[in-house]
Structures are given as C-alpha cells and as structure tokens.
Design a protein around this motif. Structure first.
Motif, PDB file in Angstrom:
ATOM      1  N   VAL A  11      13.952 -11.396  -5.917  1.00 57.85           N
ATOM      2  CA  VAL A  11      14.973 -11.541  -6.951  1.00 57.85           C
ATOM      3  C   VAL A  11      16.355 -11.535  -6.284  1.00 57.85           C
ATOM      4  CG1 VAL A  11      16.069 -10.462  -8.950  1.00 57.85           C
ATOM      5  CG2 VAL A  11      13.564 -10.513  -8.759  1.00 57.85           C
ATOM      6  N   GLY A  12      17.144 -12.545  -6.559  1.00 61.49           N
ATOM      7  CA  GLY A  12      18.488 -12.627  -5.987  1.00 61.49           C
ATOM      8  C   GLY A  12      18.548 -13.124  -4.561  1.00 61.49           C
ATOM      9  N   ALA A  13      17.410 -13.531  -3.985  1.00 52.87           N
ATOM     10  CA  ALA A  13      17.412 -14.028  -2.608  1.00 52.87           C
ATOM     11  C   ALA A  13      18.257 -15.294  -2.492  1.00 52.87           C
ATOM     12  CB  ALA A  13      15.981 -14.310  -2.157  1.00 52.87           C
ATOM     13  N   ARG A  14      18.885 -15.486  -1.350  1.00 53.02           N
ATOM     14  CA  ARG A  14      19.683 -16.673  -1.115  1.00 53.02           C
ATOM     15  C   ARG A  14      18.772 -17.894  -0.996  1.00 53.02           C
ATOM     16  NH1 ARG A  14      24.034 -15.974   3.557  1.00 53.02           N
ATOM     17  NH2 ARG A  14      24.555 -18.035   2.688  1.00 53.02           N
ATOM     18  N   VAL A  15      19.253 -19.023  -1.495  1.00 53.32           N
ATOM     19  CA  VAL A  15      18.472 -20.257  -1.438  1.00 53.32           C
ATOM     20  C   VAL A  15      19.283 -21.320  -0.711  1.00 53.32           C
ATOM     21  CG1 VAL A  15      17.273 -19.695  -3.585  1.00 53.32           C
ATOM     22  CG2 VAL A  15      19.300 -21.137  -3.650  1.00 53.32           C
ATOM     23  N   PRO A  16      18.610 -22.273  -0.071  1.00 54.85           N
ATOM     24  CA  PRO A  16      19.337 -23.355   0.601  1.00 54.85           C
ATOM     25  C   PRO A  16      20.161 -24.155  -0.392  1.00 54.85           C
ATOM     26  CG  PRO A  16      17.033 -23.295   1.296  1.00 54.85           C
ATOM     27  CD  PRO A  16      17.152 -22.360   0.142  1.00 54.85           C
ATOM     28  N   LYS A  17      21.271 -24.666   0.079  1.00 58.96           N
ATOM     29  CA  LYS A  17      22.169 -25.435  -0.775  1.00 58.96           C
ATOM     30  C   LYS A  17      21.526 -26.749  -1.186  1.00 58.96           C
ATOM     31  CE  LYS A  17      26.942 -27.105  -1.035  1.00 58.96           C
ATOM     32  NZ  LYS A  17      28.242 -27.233  -0.308  1.00 58.96           N
ATOM     33  N   LEU A  18      21.761 -27.160  -2.418  1.00 61.88           N
ATOM     34  CA  LEU A  18      21.246 -28.427  -2.939  1.00 61.88           C
ATOM     35  C   LEU A  18      21.967 -29.599  -2.273  1.00 61.88           C
ATOM     36  CD1 LEU A  18      19.680 -30.169  -5.067  1.00 61.88           C
ATOM     37  CD2 LEU A  18      21.641 -29.826  -6.580  1.00 61.88           C
ATOM     38  N   ARG A  19      21.198 -30.589  -1.853  1.00 64.58           N
ATOM     39  CA  ARG A  19      21.783 -31.834  -1.352  1.00 64.58           C
ATOM     40  C   ARG A  19      21.999 -32.749  -2.552  1.00 64.58           C
ATOM     41  NH1 ARG A  19      20.293 -36.950   0.812  1.00 64.58           N
ATOM     42  NH2 ARG A  19      18.100 -36.611   0.287  1.00 64.58           N
ATOM     43  N   VAL A  20      23.241 -32.978  -2.899  1.00 68.07           N
ATOM     44  CA  VAL A  20      23.573 -33.755  -4.097  1.00 68.07           C
ATOM     45  C   VAL A  20      23.465 -35.242  -3.767  1.00 68.07           C
ATOM     46  CG1 VAL A  20      25.317 -34.262  -5.840  1.00 68.07           C
ATOM     47  CG2 VAL A  20      25.078 -31.931  -4.943  1.00 68.07           C
ATOM     48  N   THR A  21      22.545 -35.921  -4.433  1.00 68.24           N
ATOM     49  CA  THR A  21      22.314 -37.349  -4.237  1.00 68.24           C
ATOM     50  C   THR A  21      22.897 -38.129  -5.417  1.00 68.24           C
ATOM     51  OG1 THR A  21      20.140 -37.089  -5.270  1.00 68.24           O
ATOM     52  CG2 THR A  21      20.241 -36.955  -2.858  1.00 68.24           C
ATOM     53  N   PRO A  22      23.051 -39.452  -5.300  1.00 74.77           N
ATOM     54  CA  PRO A  22      23.684 -40.232  -6.372  1.00 74.77           C
ATOM     55  C   PRO A  22      23.095 -40.045  -7.766  1.00 74.77           C
ATOM     56  CG  PRO A  22      23.577 -41.560  -4.391  1.00 74.77           C
ATOM     57  CD  PRO A  22      22.859 -40.286  -4.071  1.00 74.77           C
TER      58      PRO A  22
END
Length: 378
Positions: free
Chosen positions: A188-199
């Motif tokens: 719970v609350g663990a850090r997650v990799p950042k989302l790669r925002v695609t078109p």
C-alpha cells in the motif's frame, strides 16, 4: 497443425502464470519477473489476445482456438468450453501431474471441482478473504490471494518430487491487477514507475472514432490513479514468480521447465478517453507474453513475430511431443517453430451488456481492420 516432434528426449514440465487485465507497460514494476522471463527467455512484443475479455480469452489459452470455435462467447459462459479440448486434458492423458491455483473460467460454479486437475485451488474473485475451492472444500482463505497461490504452487512442486520421473503442469492465475485493485498490505502506497504518455492519452480530436468512443471522457489523471493501484497489486505477483522460480532451482527443475508469463487481456486507462477493455484498441488487445525454456528458447531476445494466445496450447503439445486430437482442430501454431503468421483474428461478442457493438478485427504487422456489428448489421 499436425503433431510436431518434441525438441527434447523427455517431455518438459509446463508452467503458466496468467494475470488478469494486465496491460502492456506494466512490466517495469516487475523486475524479478523480467529477470526470469526477459533476461532468460523471449519477449513477444506483438502478442495479441483472441478477445479482450477474461473468460473468452482464457478459453482460447486453454483450447488453442479462436472464440467462435470454442464457443465461450462471453463472460459467465465458461461451462460452454469442452473440457476435453484443454491443455490440462492433453497433459493429464499424457501422464503429467497437474495443478491449478487461482482464476479458472467464469460461469463454472466455484463449488464445482474442475476436471483433469490432480490438485486445485480455484477462486472466482477476491484479494483478501477470497473464497476458494481447495481440492473440493469451498470457503474463504486467510492469506492475501496471490500469496496463497504462491504457497499452493510451491507445495505442489515439492510434492511432485515424490514421483520425479513424471513431468508436471502448474497453472497459476492471480486476480491481479483486476478490480477492485487491492494490493497486499505491504505494498500500500508503494512507489510506481512513471507512466509513459503516448499520443492516445492526449488525443483532442476524436472525430475519426466511432460514436461510442467520442462520447467517452476518461482523463489521463484518472488513468494514472487507477494504473498506480493496479501496479501495486502486481508487486505481489512479481514476488510470487520469483519465489516459484527459486523453488524450481532448489528442485533442479528450471532447465526442464517450459514456462509462460502472460495476461488474459489488456485495459485502456484513458487512451482515446476510454476506461475499458472489450474494444479493439491496442491498449486492450496487446498483452505481455514471455516464454522461457533454457536451451530451447533464446535468452534475452525480443521477437517481432505476430503471436496470439491461441498459440500456447500448440506450443505445449509441440514441446511434449503430443499429437492434437482430430476432433479438436487447433487455430494456433507452436511458438517453438519459426513460422510467422501474416495476420490474426481478434473478436468480441456480448458487448450489448455494456451498450457497445460486437466486432471482429484482422491484425497484421502493419495494419488493423475492424468491422463493428449492431443488431446483426455491419
């Protein structure tokens, strides 16, 4: 396809991990799984499901057939699958020790014992206090459900050592990362990799899309929040994979085991304004698919072949040297062969329950063509 000779003298053990609604782009949060399956196996970057919906897709995984051929057209129709055509039936008939833990097929009552498994702990749903049918006894289990699957898997592997000359088939199917997205308390609350925002996330003009897509307004911010919850449930799956693979090492079984990691379908989390599966967009139909078998499957390779979940049963039969039954023609091809299909089929039935059209789609290496159907009209 005809039966193909096994590339080895003795049939391998078979190990499946099938997650639920895991979309591409989540493997960054699973470093242990990537170590065992990407670094030591092959990743298929163009892996497509037969249908972006749980039960039809899982029936294709188990039967090697497209949805219109196995008949499980919607969720809750798992009982329509002819159990005589499944991986577990083939392998049990060939003398394998078989075990399943986790999600099986929706529409089969949880108290019903699944056929062709020597051991089972099947559950329709849940993360904590989930109900399981454990070898015929139905009721809640106390551990977090993914941790319970890990325990069951390791126990089964230890028991197979008593009859070590017989190969085994282990199928683990965690509910993660499906709704309600509840992680283990430790995550719970663990850090997650950042989302790669695609078109598709930032698309402003959707005038070229069908009306049911243009009307959607799920935002990138909402998708990021849901993605974080989903990824935290996958952290326990990553631990499970690592624990099982280490157990295989202790039992000296890793080199004699053909293993797969995959999802039954993907999920849109804001692409084109959608929060959905059931649709032909890449976020819903493309899934992680990884395969390892030391000495037989290239290590650290990324494959561009166009592959489908219907290919898994033919791959298992090829590895084990088992001929397919004539009364159950297969639609898939072995991933152990070098054959690369020019295109494949994706299809979706029963979408009226969500107010969406049914559809069928052809996917090639360079294009995808889709026809939508409403009330029988294309």
């Amino acid at each position: 396809p005809r039966g193909e000779s096994s590339p080895v003298d003795s049939p391998p053990n078979i190990f499946f991990i099938v997650t639920d609604d895991q979309f591409k782009g989540t493997m960054a949060a699973m470093p242990r799984t990537r170590f065992w399956f990407e670094d030591q196996g092959t990743r298929f970057k163009k892996a497509i499901v037969s249908s972006p919906l749980c039960c039809p897709s899982r029936a294709s995984i188990l039967s090697g057939r497209y949805v219109h051929n196995h008949g499980v057209l919607r969720n809750e129709l798992g009982s329509e699958l002819d159990q005589g055509s499944t991986i577990e039936r083939y392998l049990e008939d060939a003398g394998y020790q078989t075990a399943i833990a986790g999600k099986f097929l929706q529409g089969i009552d949880g108290t019903v014992n699944p056929p062709y498994w020597d051991e089972w702990a099947t559950s329709p749903w849940g993360y904590y206090n989930a109900n399981f049918n454990v070898d015929g006894e139905f009721g809640p289990v106390e551990p977090y459900s993914v941790d319970f699957l890990r325990q069951r898997g390791k126990q089964f592997l230890r028991r197979t050592e008593k009859d070590d000359d017989r190969p085994w088939f282990l199928y683990l199917a965690p509910v993660a990362p499906h709704l309600p997205y509840r992680p283990a308390d430790r995550h719970v609350g663990a850090r997650v990799p950042k989302l790669r925002v695609t078109p598709p996330f930032t698309e402003e003009d959707r005038s070229d899309k069908p009306d049911f897509v243009r009307s959607q307004n799920y935002t990138l911010e909402e998708g990021e929040r849901q993605r974080a919850k989903m990824i935290r449930t996958l952290m326990s799956v990553d631990e499970m994979v690592d624990s099982i693979m280490k157990q295989l090492g202790k039992l000296d079984e890793r080199r004699t085991t053909l293993a797969f990691f995959l999802s039954d379908n993907g999920h849109s989390l804001g692409q084109h304004g959608l929060f959905a599966k059931r649709l032909p967009y890449r976020s819903a139909v493309e899934v992680p698919l990884l395969m390892r078998w030391p000495g037989q499957v290239p290590e650290g390779e990324t494959s561009d072949r166009l592959v489908s979940t219907i290919d898994l049963l033919p791959t298992v039969l090829h590895a084990a040297g088992i001929d397919p039954l004539e009364r159950y023609p297969l639609d898939g091809r072995s991933l152990l062969s070098s054959w690369d299909r020019p295109h494949l089929l994706i299809e979706q039935f029963g979408n009226d329950i969500k107010g969406l059209p049914d559809w069928a789609s052809l996917r090639s290496h360079s294009y995808q063509y889709t026809e939508y159907r409403r009330d029988g009209e294309v």
